[in-house]
Scaffold this motif. Structure first.
Motif, PDB file in Angstrom:
ATOM      1  N   ILE A  89     -10.008 -13.987  -8.271  1.00 49.10           N
ATOM      2  CA  ILE A  89      -9.211 -13.022  -9.025  1.00 49.10           C
ATOM      3  C   ILE A  89     -10.100 -11.902  -9.555  1.00 49.10           C
ATOM      4  CG2 ILE A  89      -7.905 -12.701 -11.173  1.00 49.10           C
ATOM      5  CD1 ILE A  89      -6.555 -15.371 -10.619  1.00 49.10           C
ATOM      6  N   ARG A  90     -11.282 -12.261 -10.032  1.00 48.13           N
ATOM      7  CA  ARG A  90     -12.223 -11.234 -10.506  1.00 48.13           C
ATOM      8  C   ARG A  90     -12.564 -10.248  -9.384  1.00 48.13           C
ATOM      9  NH1 ARG A  90     -16.883 -14.157 -11.779  1.00 48.13           N
ATOM     10  NH2 ARG A  90     -17.529 -13.870  -9.608  1.00 48.13           N
ATOM     11  N   GLU A  91     -12.797 -10.782  -8.196  1.00 43.47           N
ATOM     12  CA  GLU A  91     -13.164  -9.929  -7.070  1.00 43.47           C
ATOM     13  C   GLU A  91     -12.000  -9.025  -6.667  1.00 43.47           C
ATOM     14  OE1 GLU A  91     -15.063 -10.331  -2.572  1.00 43.47           O
ATOM     15  OE2 GLU A  91     -14.759 -12.103  -3.828  1.00 43.47           O
ATOM     16  N   ARG A  92     -10.795  -9.555  -6.704  1.00 43.86           N
ATOM     17  CA  ARG A  92      -9.623  -8.733  -6.352  1.00 43.86           C
ATOM     18  C   ARG A  92      -9.426  -7.588  -7.350  1.00 43.86           C
ATOM     19  NH1 ARG A  92      -6.921 -10.528  -2.101  1.00 43.86           N
ATOM     20  NH2 ARG A  92      -6.805 -12.764  -1.641  1.00 43.86           N
ATOM     21  N   MET A  93      -9.714  -7.845  -8.607  1.00 43.99           N
ATOM     22  CA  MET A  93      -9.602  -6.793  -9.619  1.00 43.99           C
ATOM     23  C   MET A  93     -10.603  -5.675  -9.340  1.00 43.99           C
ATOM     24  SD  MET A  93      -7.159  -7.696 -11.792  1.00 43.99           S
ATOM     25  CE  MET A  93      -7.433  -6.955 -13.417  1.00 43.99           C
ATOM     26  N   VAL A  94     -11.816  -6.065  -8.965  1.00 44.30           N
ATOM     27  CA  VAL A  94     -12.852  -5.078  -8.657  1.00 44.30           C
ATOM     28  C   VAL A  94     -12.484  -4.279  -7.411  1.00 44.30           C
ATOM     29  CG1 VAL A  94     -15.251  -4.772  -7.956  1.00 44.30           C
ATOM     30  CG2 VAL A  94     -14.684  -6.378  -9.787  1.00 44.30           C
ATOM     31  N   LEU A  95     -12.007  -4.970  -6.373  1.00 35.77           N
ATOM     32  CA  LEU A  95     -11.628  -4.297  -5.133  1.00 35.77           C
ATOM     33  C   LEU A  95     -10.468  -3.337  -5.357  1.00 35.77           C
ATOM     34  CD1 LEU A  95     -11.861  -7.210  -2.533  1.00 35.77           C
ATOM     35  CD2 LEU A  95     -13.351  -5.218  -2.706  1.00 35.77           C
ATOM     36  N   ALA A  96      -9.539  -3.709  -6.227  1.00 35.34           N
ATOM     37  CA  ALA A  96      -8.411  -2.833  -6.523  1.00 35.34           C
ATOM     38  C   ALA A  96      -8.885  -1.539  -7.181  1.00 35.34           C
ATOM     39  CB  ALA A  96      -7.405  -3.546  -7.428  1.00 35.34           C
ATOM     40  N   GLN A  97      -9.856  -1.659  -8.091  1.00 33.79           N
ATOM     41  CA  GLN A  97     -10.422  -0.458  -8.711  1.00 33.79           C
ATOM     42  C   GLN A  97     -11.120   0.418  -7.684  1.00 33.79           C
ATOM     43  OE1 GLN A  97     -12.686  -2.188 -12.152  1.00 33.79           O
ATOM     44  NE2 GLN A  97     -11.544  -0.665 -13.302  1.00 33.79           N
ATOM     45  N   GLU A  98     -11.827  -0.219  -6.742  1.00 33.55           N
ATOM     46  CA  GLU A  98     -12.499   0.541  -5.688  1.00 33.55           C
ATOM     47  C   GLU A  98     -11.479   1.255  -4.809  1.00 33.55           C
ATOM     48  OE1 GLU A  98     -14.968  -2.156  -3.570  1.00 33.55           O
ATOM     49  OE2 GLU A  98     -16.508  -2.254  -5.130  1.00 33.55           O
TER      50      GLU A  98
ATOM     51  N   THR B  94       0.825  -1.206   0.000  1.00 29.13           N
ATOM     52  CA  THR B  94       0.000   0.000   0.000  1.00 29.13           C
ATOM     53  C   THR B  94       0.858   1.254   0.000  1.00 29.13           C
ATOM     54  OG1 THR B  94      -1.771  -1.134   1.185  1.00 29.13           O
ATOM     55  CG2 THR B  94      -1.789   1.271   1.255  1.00 29.13           C
ATOM     56  N   GLU B  95       1.904   1.252   0.813  1.00 30.71           N
ATOM     57  CA  GLU B  95       2.790   2.412   0.886  1.00 30.71           C
ATOM     58  C   GLU B  95       3.505   2.650  -0.435  1.00 30.71           C
ATOM     59  OE1 GLU B  95       5.336   1.635   4.153  1.00 30.71           O
ATOM     60  OE2 GLU B  95       3.770   1.919   5.665  1.00 30.71           O
ATOM     61  N   LEU B  96       3.791   1.571  -1.172  1.00 30.78           N
ATOM     62  CA  LEU B  96       4.425   1.720  -2.479  1.00 30.78           C
ATOM     63  C   LEU B  96       3.480   2.319  -3.506  1.00 30.78           C
ATOM     64  CD1 LEU B  96       6.564  -1.515  -3.049  1.00 30.78           C
ATOM     65  CD2 LEU B  96       7.374   0.800  -2.631  1.00 30.78           C
ATOM     66  N   GLY B  97       2.180   2.136  -3.289  1.00 34.15           N
ATOM     67  CA  GLY B  97       1.207   2.682  -4.225  1.00 34.15           C
ATOM     68  C   GLY B  97       0.319   1.651  -4.887  1.00 34.15           C
ATOM     69  N   PHE B  98       0.418   0.379  -4.447  1.00 29.91           N
ATOM     70  CA  PHE B  98      -0.432  -0.658  -5.028  1.00 29.91           C
ATOM     71  C   PHE B  98      -1.848  -0.557  -4.485  1.00 29.91           C
ATOM     72  CE2 PHE B  98       3.743  -2.496  -5.811  1.00 29.91           C
ATOM     73  CZ  PHE B  98       3.585  -3.034  -7.075  1.00 29.91           C
ATOM     74  N   HIS B  99      -2.806  -0.942  -5.336  1.00 27.09           N
ATOM     75  CA  HIS B  99      -4.217  -0.919  -4.954  1.00 27.09           C
ATOM     76  C   HIS B  99      -4.727  -2.312  -4.578  1.00 27.09           C
ATOM     77  CE1 HIS B  99      -3.738   2.542  -7.824  1.00 27.09           C
ATOM     78  NE2 HIS B  99      -4.209   3.145  -6.760  1.00 27.09           N
ATOM     79  N   GLY B 100      -3.899  -3.320  -4.774  1.00 26.82           N
ATOM     80  CA  GLY B 100      -4.294  -4.673  -4.443  1.00 26.82           C
ATOM     81  C   GLY B 100      -3.240  -5.662  -4.880  1.00 26.82           C
ATOM     82  N   TYR B 101      -3.560  -6.946  -4.756  1.00 24.05           N
ATOM     83  CA  TYR B 101      -2.636  -7.990  -5.165  1.00 24.05           C
ATOM     84  C   TYR B 101      -3.425  -9.164  -5.723  1.00 24.05           C
ATOM     85  CZ  TYR B 101      -3.970  -9.903  -0.609  1.00 24.05           C
ATOM     86  OH  TYR B 101      -4.687 -10.368   0.458  1.00 24.05           O
ATOM     87  N   LEU B 102      -2.740 -10.013  -6.484  1.00 21.28           N
ATOM     88  CA  LEU B 102      -3.348 -11.186  -7.089  1.00 21.28           C
ATOM     89  C   LEU B 102      -2.481 -12.398  -6.818  1.00 21.28           C
ATOM     90  CD1 LEU B 102      -4.266  -9.827 -10.656  1.00 21.28           C
ATOM     91  CD2 LEU B 102      -5.824 -10.108  -8.731  1.00 21.28           C
ATOM     92  N   ASN B 103      -3.129 -13.541  -6.639  1.00 14.16           N
ATOM     93  CA  ASN B 103      -2.437 -14.806  -6.466  1.00 14.16           C
ATOM     94  C   ASN B 103      -2.908 -15.739  -7.566  1.00 14.16           C
ATOM     95  OD1 ASN B 103      -1.490 -17.346  -5.660  1.00 14.16           O
ATOM     96  ND2 ASN B 103      -1.678 -16.845  -3.491  1.00 14.16           N
ATOM     97  N   GLU B 104      -1.987 -16.189  -8.407  1.00 10.56           N
ATOM     98  CA  GLU B 104      -2.368 -17.014  -9.549  1.00 10.56           C
ATOM     99  C   GLU B 104      -3.006 -18.336  -9.129  1.00 10.56           C
ATOM    100  OE1 GLU B 104       1.450 -19.769 -10.583  1.00 10.56           O
ATOM    101  OE2 GLU B 104       1.405 -17.797 -11.525  1.00 10.56           O
ATOM    102  N   ASN B 105      -2.791 -18.744  -7.868  1.00  9.22           N
ATOM    103  CA  ASN B 105      -3.347 -20.008  -7.381  1.00  9.22           C
ATOM    104  C   ASN B 105      -4.810 -19.885  -6.954  1.00  9.22           C
ATOM    105  OD1 ASN B 105      -0.855 -21.457  -7.638  1.00  9.22           O
ATOM    106  ND2 ASN B 105      -0.132 -20.411  -5.799  1.00  9.22           N
TER     107      ASN B 105
END
Length: 237
Positions: free
Chosen positions: A113-122, A96-107
Motif C-alpha cells: 500500500i505504501r508503494e502504491r501511494m508513492v507510485l500514484a504521486q509519481e 486512468t481515463e476517469l482521472g485516477f492516478h492509482g488504486y489500492l487493495n485493502e487486502n
C-alpha cells in the motif's frame, strides 16, 4: 504528515484500509457525509483544501465515480480507487481515463500500500509534466539522435515515459522483460505495483505514438517475454 480523504458509503467496510494508512503515518479522514455533499455539489471548498490524497472507496459505484471526479477535477489531488481484486488491463485503463492516478487493495500488505501511494504521486507528477509540455511551445521530448541509425520524434511524453521508450529503443529490436525494465526504472525493482505501473506507462506511450513519426504498432507486447520495438521501425529509420 499527508492528509487523506477516504470517501465511503459505509464506514465499517473501509476501516481496514484506514488502519493500514494510519500505520504508514497518513492522517485519514473517513467520511460518508462529505461523499454525499460532493455528490450533490454542496461540499465546502475550505475543508477539501486540507487533503493531498483522495481515495474513493469500494462501496462507491462507477456511475458515482464520474460525478465525484468531475466535482474534484479542479483540485490538485492524487486520486486513488479502492478495489477488492486486482483490476485487469481494461479496468486499469478505465480508471486512468476517469482521472485516477492509482488504486489500492485493502487486502495488500502495508508495504504494498505504501508503494502504491508513492507510485500514484509519481503518476500525478508525470501527468502534470505532460500537461505542461502541451501548454508550452517547446516539447518535452526534443528531436535528438539516440542511436546511430535513427532519430526520436517530438512527442508530449512524461519523463518516465521517455525513459521507458529509450530503454526499448536501445535494445535494437530485442525483447526486454518487464522485470528488467522495472529494475532499471525503479529502485525497488520488479514488484507487483511496479509491473502494473509499467503496463500503464506502455499503454500511455502507445496512445501518444500515432501523434508522432512513430505509429501505434511500434511497441510490441511479447507474452512471457516483455516488450520490444518492431524490427520494421529500424528498417525505416
Amino acid at each position: 504528515m499527508n492528509q487523506v480523504l477516504l470517501l465511503s458509503k459505509n464506514l465499517f467496510t473501509d476501516h481496514p484500509l484506514e488502519f493500514k494508512l494510519n500505520k504508514l503515518n497518513y492522517e485519514v479522514f473517513l467520511s460518508t457525509s462529505l461523499l454525499e455533499q460532493l455528490q450533490y455539489g454542496t461540499a465546502g471548498i475550505g475543508i477539501l483544501g486540507h487533503f493531498q490524497f483522495v481515495i474513493i472507496g469500494k462501496t462507491v459505484d462507477n456511475k458515482e465515480l464520474r460525478i465525484l471526479i468531475d466535482r474534484l477535477a479542479r483540485y490538485s489531488f492524487t486520486f486513488l480507487r479502492e478495489v477488492e481484486v486486482e483490476p485487469d488491463h481494461d479496468k486499469q485503463e478505465f480508471l486512468t481515463e476517469l482521472g485516477f492516478h492509482g488504486y489500492l487493495n485493502e487486502n495488500e500488505s502495508i508495504e504494498e500500500i505504501r508503494e502504491r501511494m508513492v507510485l500514484a504521486q509519481e503518476a500525478q507528477g508525470d501527468r502534470k509534466d505532460s500537461q505542461s509540455s502541451n501548454d508550452s511551445t517547446e516539447p518535452i521530448f526534443p528531436v535528438r539522435k539516440v542511436m546511430e541509425n535513427y532519430l526520436l520524434p517530438q512527442a508530449s511524453l512524461s519523463k518516465t515515459e521517455k525513459r521507458v521508450l529509450n530503454l526499448l529503443l536501445e535494445a535494437k529490436g530485442k525483447a526486454i522483460s518487464r522485470e528488467e525494465l522495472c529494475q532499471k526504472l525503479w529502485t525497488l525493482g520488479p514488484t507487483t505495483s511496479n509491473k502494473n505501473q509499467l503496463s500503464y506507462l506502455i499503454s500511455k506511450i502507445k496512445k501518444k505514438l500515432p501523434q508522432t513519426d512513430f505509429y501505434d504498432k511500434t511497441i510490441m507486447t511479447i507474452w512471457g517475454e516483455g516488450y520490444k520495438i518492431m524490427p520494421s521501425f529500424y528498417e525505416k529509420n
